[in-house]
Design a protein around this motif. Sequence first.
Motif, PDB file in Angstrom:
ATOM      1  N   ARG A   1      79.583 111.678 -55.124  1.00 20.31           N
ATOM      2  CA  ARG A   1      78.751 111.162 -56.213  1.00 20.31           C
ATOM      3  C   ARG A   1      79.230 109.813 -56.730  1.00 20.31           C
ATOM      4  O   ARG A   1      78.444 108.916 -56.968  1.00 20.31           O
ATOM      5  CB  ARG A   1      78.714 112.162 -57.378  1.00 20.31           C
ATOM      6  CG  ARG A   1      80.060 112.432 -57.985  1.00 20.31           C
ATOM      7  CD  ARG A   1      79.936 113.321 -59.212  1.00 20.31           C
ATOM      8  NE  ARG A   1      79.053 114.430 -58.997  1.00 20.31           N
ATOM      9  CZ  ARG A   1      79.434 115.527 -58.367  1.00 20.31           C
ATOM     10  NH1 ARG A   1      80.645 115.633 -57.894  1.00 20.31           N
ATOM     11  NH2 ARG A   1      78.599 116.518 -58.215  1.00 20.31           N
TER      12      ARG A   1
ATOM     13  N   GLN B   1      69.389 117.805 -51.272  1.00 20.16           N
ATOM     14  CA  GLN B   1      69.506 117.765 -52.721  1.00 20.16           C
ATOM     15  C   GLN B   1      70.408 116.614 -53.126  1.00 20.16           C
ATOM     16  O   GLN B   1      71.112 116.028 -52.294  1.00 20.16           O
ATOM     17  CB  GLN B   1      70.082 119.074 -53.259  1.00 20.16           C
ATOM     18  CG  GLN B   1      71.491 119.369 -52.771  1.00 20.16           C
ATOM     19  CD  GLN B   1      72.115 120.579 -53.425  1.00 20.16           C
ATOM     20  OE1 GLN B   1      71.934 120.813 -54.618  1.00 20.16           O
ATOM     21  NE2 GLN B   1      72.857 121.371 -52.662  1.00 20.16           N
ATOM     22  N   GLY B   2      70.394 116.290 -54.417  1.00 22.12           N
ATOM     23  CA  GLY B   2      71.356 115.370 -55.006  1.00 22.12           C
ATOM     24  C   GLY B   2      71.657 114.144 -54.193  1.00 22.12           C
ATOM     25  O   GLY B   2      70.805 113.283 -53.975  1.00 22.12           O
ATOM     26  N   SER B   3      72.891 114.063 -53.725  1.00 22.93           N
ATOM     27  CA  SER B   3      73.354 112.869 -53.030  1.00 22.93           C
ATOM     28  C   SER B   3      72.582 112.603 -51.748  1.00 22.93           C
ATOM     29  O   SER B   3      72.432 111.446 -51.343  1.00 22.93           O
ATOM     30  CB  SER B   3      74.847 112.988 -52.727  1.00 22.93           C
ATOM     31  OG  SER B   3      75.098 114.090 -51.887  1.00 22.93           O
TER      32      SER B   3
ATOM     33  N   VAL C   1      69.466 110.770 -52.786  1.00 19.59           N
ATOM     34  CA  VAL C   1      69.828 109.395 -53.145  1.00 19.59           C
ATOM     35  C   VAL C   1      70.137 108.583 -51.899  1.00 19.59           C
ATOM     36  O   VAL C   1      69.671 107.446 -51.744  1.00 19.59           O
ATOM     37  CB  VAL C   1      71.023 109.382 -54.120  1.00 19.59           C
ATOM     38  CG1 VAL C   1      71.474 107.956 -54.396  1.00 19.59           C
ATOM     39  CG2 VAL C   1      70.656 110.079 -55.425  1.00 19.59           C
TER      40      VAL C   1
ATOM     41  N   LEU D   1      64.533 117.341 -58.497  1.00 23.01           N
ATOM     42  CA  LEU D   1      65.685 116.618 -59.016  1.00 23.01           C
ATOM     43  C   LEU D   1      65.888 116.890 -60.494  1.00 23.01           C
ATOM     44  O   LEU D   1      65.031 117.457 -61.167  1.00 23.01           O
ATOM     45  CB  LEU D   1      65.514 115.104 -58.800  1.00 23.01           C
ATOM     46  CG  LEU D   1      64.538 114.346 -59.716  1.00 23.01           C
ATOM     47  CD1 LEU D   1      64.801 112.846 -59.646  1.00 23.01           C
ATOM     48  CD2 LEU D   1      63.083 114.611 -59.355  1.00 23.01           C
TER      49      LEU D   1
ATOM     50  N   THR E   1      70.881 112.912 -60.327  1.00 18.95           N
ATOM     51  CA  THR E   1      70.015 112.321 -59.303  1.00 18.95           C
ATOM     52  C   THR E   1      68.947 111.441 -59.939  1.00 18.95           C
ATOM     53  O   THR E   1      68.657 110.348 -59.440  1.00 18.95           O
ATOM     54  CB  THR E   1      69.368 113.427 -58.462  1.00 18.95           C
ATOM     55  OG1 THR E   1      70.377 114.278 -57.933  1.00 18.95           O
ATOM     56  CG2 THR E   1      68.556 112.837 -57.321  1.00 18.95           C
TER      57      THR E   1
ATOM     58  N   GLN F   1      70.571 108.143 -60.950  1.00 14.67           N
ATOM     59  CA  GLN F   1      70.857 107.263 -59.820  1.00 14.67           C
ATOM     60  C   GLN F   1      69.588 106.655 -59.244  1.00 14.67           C
ATOM     61  O   GLN F   1      69.554 105.467 -58.885  1.00 14.67           O
ATOM     62  CB  GLN F   1      71.630 108.036 -58.749  1.00 14.67           C
ATOM     63  CG  GLN F   1      73.028 108.434 -59.202  1.00 14.67           C
ATOM     64  CD  GLN F   1      73.760 109.259 -58.173  1.00 14.67           C
ATOM     65  OE1 GLN F   1      73.161 110.039 -57.429  1.00 14.67           O
ATOM     66  NE2 GLN F   1      75.066 109.111 -58.115  1.00 14.67           N
TER      67      GLN F   1
END
Length: 407
Positions: free
Chosen positions: A5, A87-89, A92, A113, A117, A120
Motif C-alpha cells: 500500500r 481488490q485494493g492494491s 489501483v 471499493l 482504494t 488512491q
Amino acid sequence: MLPTRTRHLALLIAFLAIGLTACASDSDTDHDVLDQPWEAIEAEAEGTSFTMMMWMGDPAINDYMADFVVPKLKTRYGIELDIVSGQGSQIVSTLLSEIESGRSTSQLDLIWLNGETFFQLREIDALFGPFTDALPHSEYVDYNDPFIGIDFQQPIDGYEAPWGNVQFTLIYDSDVVESPPQTPEELATWVQEHPGTFTLPNEFAGMTLLKSLLMAKAGPETLYGEFDEAVYETWSSELWAYLNDLKPYFWRSGRTFPSTLSQQHQLFSSGEVAFTMSNNDSEVDNKVAQGVFPESSRAYVLESGTIQNSHYLGIPKHSDNKAAALVAINFMMSPEAQYEKIQPDVWGDGTVLDRDRLPAEWQQRFDDIPGRERAPDRADIEPYAQQELAPEYMMRLSDDFRTYVME
C-alpha cells in the motif's frame, strides 16, 4: 490489506507531481453519458457486456452475485456482467498502469471499493463522476448520513455509490467464552488468562480492530479529520505497547499471525482460537448457516466502540461502457437487490437505504426480515458505532504493526 500500500501511494503521488496527463479526459473523447435521460442510458446499455473487479473471497458474496445480480441484469436489462477477482492494491495497480501506458479505455467498467482504494484512485483522477445524482434509486439514500456520505473521512462527492453498510464485531465461541470481554482492558486480562487462544489477522479486519483499539485510547474525536502525524505517533506508541505486552499470550506466542481473515476463521472453526472477527456485523449467522462456524458462535461489539462503514461501487474514468455500469449500480442499490442481499442466509450485508424513504411495501418487507440469531441487533450496536479514520491511519497501522509487533 496488502503490504504494497505505501509503495502504491508513493507512486501515485510521484505521478501526480510530474503531471501525468497521458490520457485525454472522457469528455474529450466520448459523449457524456450523464447528459442523457435515464431511459436513454438504459437503452445504450442494452445488449452490451461489461467487467467488474471485486473481492471474491467469500462464497456467499460470490453466490449472491452469480445467482442473483448477474441473471437479473441479463433478463431485465439485456446486459452481460463478467466478474473478475481483485481488490485494493490490484485495482489501483490496474488503473494506474493503464494511465501510465496511455490507454484510452479501461479493461474495467465497475469496481468494488472503499476507503484507502477510494483515496488512491481520487489521487490519480481514475474515477468517473460525480454520477450518483443520476441514479434513480439515490432517492432512497441519505447522503447526509456520515456513515454513508463520508468514506474514511472523505466526502464521496458522487464518485462512488454506497452498496452496503456494516459494523465491526468480535465473534466468540460461547461454549468456550462464558463472559466475553467488553473493553480493551478486559480483553487484555482475558488474553493473559487464556494464553494461546487469541490472535488477529494481518489484513483489513485485523487493522480495523487496531483502529478501534486506537480510538479507545485516544478518543474518536481526537483522530477524526485529516491524518495527523503527531497525534498518530502519540497514540500508536501506546497501542504497540499494549499489543507487545500481550504478544507472548497470543496464539503461537505471537511468532506468527494469520495473513487472511479466512485463516483466522479456520483457526476459530477448528477451536485453536476462541475469537475471530468480522467487518460485517451479521456474518456470524451467515457462517453458521454455511457450516463454517460452530452453532455456539456469537458476535458482539466492544463497549469502547467499533467502526461502522459503508462499501461502495465506482466506475473507472476510462471505462468504455459507463452506461451498463450505471444501470448495474442503480439495480444493486434498488430495494429489491438490497433486500435480497440483507437476508441472513444470502449475504447478510446491511442496507444503505434509508427505510423511511422507501415505499410502504418495501418498508414492511425490510421490517419482516428474519431476526438475527447469533448477531446483535443493529439497533443495539449502533450507539457504539465510530466513523472510519482517514486512509493514512490504516496504511500506517498496517506497516507499523509489522514493524513493531510482528518482527
